[in-house]
Write an enzyme that holds these catalytic residues in place. Structure first.
Site, PDB file in Angstrom:
ATOM      1  N   LYS A 273       0.841  -1.189   0.000  1.00  0.00           N
ATOM      2  CA  LYS A 273       0.000   0.000   0.000  1.00  0.00           C
ATOM      3  C   LYS A 273       0.883   1.249   0.000  1.00  0.00           C
ATOM      4  O   LYS A 273       1.796   1.380   0.803  1.00  0.00           O
ATOM      5  CB  LYS A 273      -0.905  -0.006   1.233  1.00  0.00           C
ATOM      6  CG  LYS A 273      -2.111   0.902   1.131  1.00  0.00           C
ATOM      7  CD  LYS A 273      -3.102   0.637   2.249  1.00  0.00           C
ATOM      8  CE  LYS A 273      -4.357   1.482   2.067  1.00  0.00           C
ATOM      9  NZ  LYS A 273      -5.351   1.222   3.134  1.00  0.00           N
ATOM     10  N   GLU A 357     -20.397  -4.936   9.650  1.00  0.00           N
ATOM     11  CA  GLU A 357     -21.247  -4.124  10.524  1.00  0.00           C
ATOM     12  C   GLU A 357     -22.425  -4.911  11.095  1.00  0.00           C
ATOM     13  O   GLU A 357     -22.825  -4.684  12.250  1.00  0.00           O
ATOM     14  CB  GLU A 357     -21.748  -2.897   9.758  1.00  0.00           C
ATOM     15  CG  GLU A 357     -20.679  -1.904   9.382  1.00  0.00           C
ATOM     16  CD  GLU A 357     -19.919  -2.227   8.111  1.00  0.00           C
ATOM     17  OE1 GLU A 357     -19.007  -1.467   7.747  1.00  0.00           O
ATOM     18  OE2 GLU A 357     -20.249  -3.260   7.468  1.00  0.00           O
ATOM     19  N   ARG A 385     -26.003  -1.115   6.842  1.00  0.00           N
ATOM     20  CA  ARG A 385     -25.824  -2.542   6.603  1.00  0.00           C
ATOM     21  C   ARG A 385     -26.240  -3.384   7.808  1.00  0.00           C
ATOM     22  O   ARG A 385     -26.258  -4.609   7.727  1.00  0.00           O
ATOM     23  CB  ARG A 385     -24.356  -2.809   6.242  1.00  0.00           C
ATOM     24  CG  ARG A 385     -23.878  -1.959   5.080  1.00  0.00           C
ATOM     25  CD  ARG A 385     -22.381  -2.033   4.885  1.00  0.00           C
ATOM     26  NE  ARG A 385     -21.980  -3.321   4.384  1.00  0.00           N
ATOM     27  CZ  ARG A 385     -21.060  -3.508   3.438  1.00  0.00           C
ATOM     28  NH1 ARG A 385     -20.486  -2.472   2.870  1.00  0.00           N
ATOM     29  NH2 ARG A 385     -20.729  -4.711   3.048  1.00  0.00           N
TER      30      ARG A 385
END
Length: 611
Positions: A273, A357, A385
């Site tokens: 990353k 979630e 969600r």
């Protein structure tokens, strides 16, 4: 920059192009802000994809869309990159309305496999010929929806290419060279030809089926012992990897091979990353979603200021020091929700569940059932969600779970998938849910303490992205309060809108209009008596909210007034309307919606019959 014919460039030209793309990304995002580290990590992978596939016809899905900036540059949008995430400019995520090359929207994680399978099945049903590719971030692998999709994709036998961009998460233990060599052997055409020939031969020999199955079981036992992808193989998905995600030549060859596999295949690549930009490699979290910065040094042009998230985190730490039953839950948003300090001070009471979630809400319910006081810090748009779990697992039995709803209201540049504008409506539909709305840092502290220590059952505290708006008082007592007396117009609001209403009242005073400002602290158990007293006095009402119109507080209040037979000589509901909200700065979006100071002032004058 000049974009070559991607399917004709040589390996050396591809390497050179990757360097140019990195410089372009750094140059652009240093001015616009955005998701830099993840985009830098997939430069070679994106170039390899475009060398092998035609995304005007083939369907490419990003999960999550943080990784899509190079894709945008390579598909005819380089000349608009300076408009990235600005109003009327390029979206920071894939958007099919923006380009035919964006196959699917990609703002929330873990949905790409399901979407890809849907496209593959549509392709088969229509008898069409195109490839379907989904690029999965390793964070998406923490979401249960992805595994539901993989299980179904494996059973479907549909040809789909899944690319796992692994930039830090260890999926399973592997043994390096052994795993890579096994994968390399399985890729060889001779291996696949030998496998098919052997199977066909044994099927024709008496007892050959038993022999084949026996050998197949031995092979699988060996494979699962050494390969890190056994979970995918068990689902019926061919696994290849892990491979170097920054070797553009080898990635191109791998994708050409994957294109020939008859069935779902997952290509696992390892990336870094922030690759190629030292500040982003050192601090990938900071450069995940970064504001404008100096490209030479990597230093932010504007230093972060105290915001609602950090105030929430500090106050929760204070409360946790008083009560050992308090714990904190996040769904892969430790820093974003202000919980980094809590994680350091109380590691045994801090739980990061990944991008899950729904699981977080149900886990919180289980903890509450056993006597803990769980506080789930989550962005408003991601709490969506968890709706089923809010109803079924938390609310039915009235468990004391606190939902710290961060980024409530407009969030700005992240756009349509991230605007926190629906929670006012869906939280109100949850029986027994108390919804508190602080307007200042001081009120957030008071309301959090009230939610944890004084209230029972489920509680949501919704607060905005960013900091205070020139109002720092604590008037959080009760469910509502009159902040300013007046006899000509009732200005009703809650949360971050309160300072704007006070400014509006000040300006109206110059026109001879004395507005009464009524502040709601709780929007679930609305203090209708307070509102009725005010409106009966003023005869006019304007309700201001940073949410969608459907089931907004204003609609509920007007319904109550009608039932109480209260006649109004003027009224207005000022909100975000009935549609999704695009990307752009919060100031611009508020102005477009009529929620800026000038618009509120003019609307209030109109309600009073002055214009």
């Amino acid at each position: 920059m000049d974009i070559p014919d991607m399917q004709q460039i040589s390996d050396n030209e591809a390497v050179e192009l990757c360097g140019q793309l990195r410089q372009r990304l750094i140059q652009t995002v240093s001015r616009t802000g955005g998701h830099l580290a993840s985009s830098l990590g997939v430069v070679e992978l994106t170039v390899a994809i475009h060398r092998v596939f035609d995304t005007e016809k083939d369907r490419l899905i990003f999960d999550v869309g943080h990784q899509c900036y190079c894709h945008k540059i390579l598909t005819g949008r380089d000349d608009r990159m300076e408009t990235l995430r600005s109003y009327g400019g390029l979206s920071g995520f894939p958007n099919p309305d923006e380009s035919v090359h964006d196959a699917f929207i990609g703002g929330h994680a873990s949905n790409s496999v399901s979407a890809a399978l849907g496209m593959a099945r549509a392709r088969t049903a229509a008898g069409e010929d195109y490839h379907v590719i989904a690029v999965l971030g390793d964070g998406a692998m923490t979401g249960g929806l992805l595994y539901e999709g993989l299980s179904n994709a494996g059973a479907s036998k549909e040809p789909i290419i899944f690319i796992l961009n692994d930039n830090g998460m260890s999926i399973t233990e592997n043994v390096g060279a052994v795993a890579k060599n096994i994968s390399r052997q399985r890729m060889r055409p001779l291996y696949r030809a030998w496998k098919n020939t052997t199977k066909n031969f044994l099927e024709k020999v008496p007892g050959g089926g038993w022999v084949y199955n026996f050998l197949h079981r031995i092979k699988n036992a060996f494979k699962y012992a050494f390969l890190p992808g056994s979970i995918f193989e068990a689902m019926g998905v061919t696994y290849l990897g892990p491979y170097d995600g920054h070797d553009v030549s080898n990635l191109t060859s791998l994708l050409r091979y994957c294109r020939k596999i008859d069935g779902p295949v997952l290509l696992h690549v390892r990336t870094v990353k922030g690759k190629g930009y030292e500040p982003a490699e050192k601090d990938p979290d900071i450069f995940h979603g970064v504001s404008p910065f100096d490209p030479e040094t990597g230093k932010l042009l504007c230093q972060p200021k105290p915001d609602f998230s950090s105030v929430f985190g500090s106050e929760l730490c204070r409360l946790a020091g008083e009560d050992p039953k308090i714990c904190a839950i996040t769904a892969a948003m430790q820093s974003g929700t202000g919980l980094s300090e809590f994680a350091e001070l109380y590691p045994d009471r801090f739980f990061d569940v990944g991008i899950a979630e729904g699981h977080a809400a149900t886990m919180a319910a289980g903890m509450a059932k056993q006597g803990m006081i769980p506080v789930f810090a989550v962005y408003s748009s991601f709490l969506q969600r968890s709706y089923d779990m809010l109803l079924h697992d938390v609310a039915i039995l009235g468990f004391h779970v606190i939902f710290a709803v961060d980024r409530a209201g407009l969030v700005g540049e992240d756009g349509v998938t991230h605007q926190g504008i629906f929670d006012v409506a869906f939280l109100d539909s949850v029986p027994g849910m108390a919804v508190l709305c602080p307007s200042s840092f001081a009120e957030l502290r008071s309301m959090l303490r009230r939610a944890v220590c004084d209230l029972d059952g489920p509680v949501a505290i919704r607060y905005p992205k960013g900091g205070e708006d020139n109002w720092s008082e604590d008037r959080s007592e009760g469910n509502g309060v009159v902040l300013r007396e007046g006899g000509d117009l009732t200005l009703l609001g809650y949360g971050i809108q309160i300072p704007a209403l006070l400014r509006t009242a000040d300006r109206l005073s110059g026109d001879g209009i004395e507005a009464e400002v009524v502040k709601l602290n709780c929007i679930s158990d609305i203090d209708y008596d307070l509102i009725l007293r005010s409106v009966r006095k003023t005869g006019r009402l304007m309700v201001v909210e940073e949410c969608v119109e459907m089931d907004c507080v204003g609609q509920r209040v007007l319904s109550e007034l009608e039932q109480e037979h209260v006649d109004l000589s003027g009224s207005a509901l000022v909100n975000l309307g009935r549609d999704f909200v695009t990307h752009g700065s919060v100031d611009i979006l508020r102005k477009k919606a009529g929620l800026d100071d000038d618009s509120l002032y003019q609307k209030a004058r109109s309600v009073c019959g002055l214009e």
